[in-house]
Design a protein around this motif. Sequence first.
Motif, PDB file in Angstrom:
ATOM      1  N   ASN A  96      -5.922   0.943  -3.234  1.00  0.00           N
ATOM      2  CA  ASN A  96      -4.497   1.271  -3.174  1.00  0.00           C
ATOM      3  C   ASN A  96      -3.624   0.110  -2.707  1.00  0.00           C
ATOM      4  O   ASN A  96      -2.470   0.323  -2.332  1.00  0.00           O
ATOM      5  N   ARG A  98      -2.265  -2.434  -4.412  1.00  0.00           N
ATOM      6  CA  ARG A  98      -1.107  -2.634  -5.290  1.00  0.00           C
ATOM      7  C   ARG A  98      -0.111  -1.488  -5.144  1.00  0.00           C
ATOM      8  O   ARG A  98       1.102  -1.697  -5.088  1.00  0.00           O
ATOM      9  N   ALA A  99      -0.639  -0.251  -5.065  1.00  0.00           N
ATOM     10  CA  ALA A  99       0.254   0.905  -4.942  1.00  0.00           C
ATOM     11  C   ALA A  99       1.056   0.837  -3.650  1.00  0.00           C
ATOM     12  O   ALA A  99       2.274   1.093  -3.637  1.00  0.00           O
ATOM     13  N   GLU A 102       3.726  -1.908  -3.951  1.00  0.00           N
ATOM     14  CA  GLU A 102       4.840  -1.508  -4.811  1.00  0.00           C
ATOM     15  C   GLU A 102       5.749  -0.503  -4.106  1.00  0.00           C
ATOM     16  O   GLU A 102       6.975  -0.539  -4.269  1.00  0.00           O
ATOM     17  N   HIS A 103       5.157   0.405  -3.328  1.00  0.00           N
ATOM     18  CA  HIS A 103       5.985   1.368  -2.612  1.00  0.00           C
ATOM     19  C   HIS A 103       6.844   0.661  -1.574  1.00  0.00           C
ATOM     20  O   HIS A 103       8.023   1.013  -1.385  1.00  0.00           O
ATOM     21  N   ALA A 280      -0.093   5.417  -1.363  1.00  0.00           N
ATOM     22  CA  ALA A 280      -1.251   5.357  -2.268  1.00  0.00           C
ATOM     23  C   ALA A 280      -1.154   6.387  -3.391  1.00  0.00           C
ATOM     24  O   ALA A 280      -2.106   6.562  -4.153  1.00  0.00           O
ATOM     25  N   SER A 281      -0.024   7.060  -3.496  1.00  0.00           N
ATOM     26  CA  SER A 281       0.083   8.181  -4.436  1.00  0.00           C
ATOM     27  C   SER A 281       0.565   7.727  -5.808  1.00  0.00           C
ATOM     28  O   SER A 281       1.695   7.995  -6.227  1.00  0.00           O
ATOM     29  N   THR A 282      -0.312   6.989  -6.492  1.00  0.00           N
ATOM     30  CA  THR A 282      -0.079   6.675  -7.898  1.00  0.00           C
ATOM     31  C   THR A 282      -1.332   7.019  -8.684  1.00  0.00           C
ATOM     32  O   THR A 282      -2.433   7.051  -8.125  1.00  0.00           O
ATOM     33  N   GLU A 283      -1.167   7.261  -9.967  1.00  0.00           N
ATOM     34  CA  GLU A 283      -2.328   7.603 -10.797  1.00  0.00           C
ATOM     35  C   GLU A 283      -3.341   6.462 -10.796  1.00  0.00           C
ATOM     36  O   GLU A 283      -4.555   6.691 -10.694  1.00  0.00           O
ATOM     37  N   ALA A 285      -3.824   4.108  -8.488  1.00  0.00           N
ATOM     38  CA  ALA A 285      -4.492   3.981  -7.192  1.00  0.00           C
ATOM     39  C   ALA A 285      -5.546   5.059  -7.024  1.00  0.00           C
ATOM     40  O   ALA A 285      -6.662   4.784  -6.549  1.00  0.00           O
ATOM     41  N   GLN A 286      -5.223   6.284  -7.417  1.00  0.00           N
ATOM     42  CA  GLN A 286      -6.198   7.368  -7.266  1.00  0.00           C
ATOM     43  C   GLN A 286      -7.404   7.160  -8.178  1.00  0.00           C
ATOM     44  O   GLN A 286      -8.533   7.487  -7.817  1.00  0.00           O
TER      45      GLN A 286
END
Length: 527
Positions: A96, A98-99, A102-103, A280-283, A285-286
Amino acid sequence: MKVLVTDPIAEAGLDVLHEAGHDVEEAYDIDGEELLEAIADAHALIVRSGTDVSRTVLEAADELVIVGRAGIGVDNIDIPAATDEGVIVANAPEGNVRAAAEHAVAMTFAAARSIPQAHMRMKAGEWPKSDYMGKEVNGKTLGVVGFGRVGQEVAKKLDALGMDLVAFDPYISEERADRIGAELVDLETCLERADFLTMHTPLTPETEDLISDEELELFGEGYIVNCARGGVIDEDALAAKIEDGTVAGAALDVFAEEPLPEDSPLLSVDDVILTPHLGASTEAAQENVATSTAAQVVAALAEEPVANALNAPSIDETAFQRLAPYVEIAETAGKVAAQLLEGRIETVDVTYEGEIAGEDVEFVTASALKGVFEPLEWQVNAVNAPQIAEDRGVEVVESKTRQAEDFQSLISVTVSNDTDEVSVDGTLFAGDDPRIVRVDGYRVDAIPHGKMVVTRNTDEPGVIGLIGTVMGSHGVNIAGMFNARETIGGEALTVYNVDGTVPEAAREELETDERIVAVRYITLNGQ
């Protein structure tokens, strides 16, 4: 083999398990007796944050080899119990990055342009065009507190958008910061120069409330972003400083208490943007954490090394039995050396003398690095410590010699930078009694345990008595003392084992005496 998945993960992770030939049982939202029954014959368990992997659960799983956490946090897993049961615990700390970065960038823009505030007023039927005058990031200075993987990723992205970069991180090298395009500075300078401040440090005793009233005053009329860990910013102080106009605004994704309490002062301040821990809540990242976790489960079930194991050595069992006592010594020497050195660490040199020099010591060196970096990372361990050193631009040197003048085996950990270095030597007495035997060449024979104070002072009558008196006046009991000196009347070094925390006031009082050269407080064993 049976892999039990008790929290939803991305389908790509399940595919990795199926392709390896394992039987996958998805059993979501189970606990209590249902969980104990389901795990009884499982060889692997994959969870996120929803499953409580307690000692009871682990003891019910006779066949369990590994618990994989699809994410970074392992607060819901009893790692000591897993170790007792011989179960590997592994997480996915890289998935996570990168996620999260980006956030943090998104929150920077949201704060700079008051996007959520303007949106809500428009939804309420207003047209508040004249109420919001935003800030451009181009030409502004970004301060990055914590220059690890996520901090570096955020810096790269905002550097490309025209921001100047300053960074505070005592454990990053200037060379590594230069490669990213950041100027490495102290915290005070970082705060004074930054127009935007982004936090990327773990929550440790050293970083709790790192940014509070005094730091916020230094920072002034800028914007603070925290997508790292709650607790590194004093939330009450932040709300107050934004309310009175000292700080322009903030965007926070993490909080000291989650979910955020209804009475949090952050909720009543207009210029604070809040999101519920979405870093971490991106497709992508998951999917990344799911496939990474599944790959580690496959490796563990095939009896191969597990890349992100938090509690398992990556050496064979026979060698580990011989080296295990030295693993602790190396880690302790690393902890002591790192806490004695002032300034950032640029080089770690681990030297082996005597019989141990004939062993494969890769894991021991990694354990020394674990001790050095433990205050800096969320889950540093002997497996990921070498990668942390590489990420932070710290040079690691390993050397061996079969010659040992005074000991059967000796491990020396030296940490250094351009201006200073500290060396700590450790060995075993009677086969299993760990000792710190030298600090910067002073022979001390100290017992490494709990809390310690290391002093440098002139060797003259009354100094040790002074130290004992000051410690006593501050309620600190001295449990042991190990003294060494260069020459009679020269400089002496003393290691004290103490029973309690040594307050800053005690250290300051000692250092006002001209006979005291330096006082350093050391904590070991997670205390």
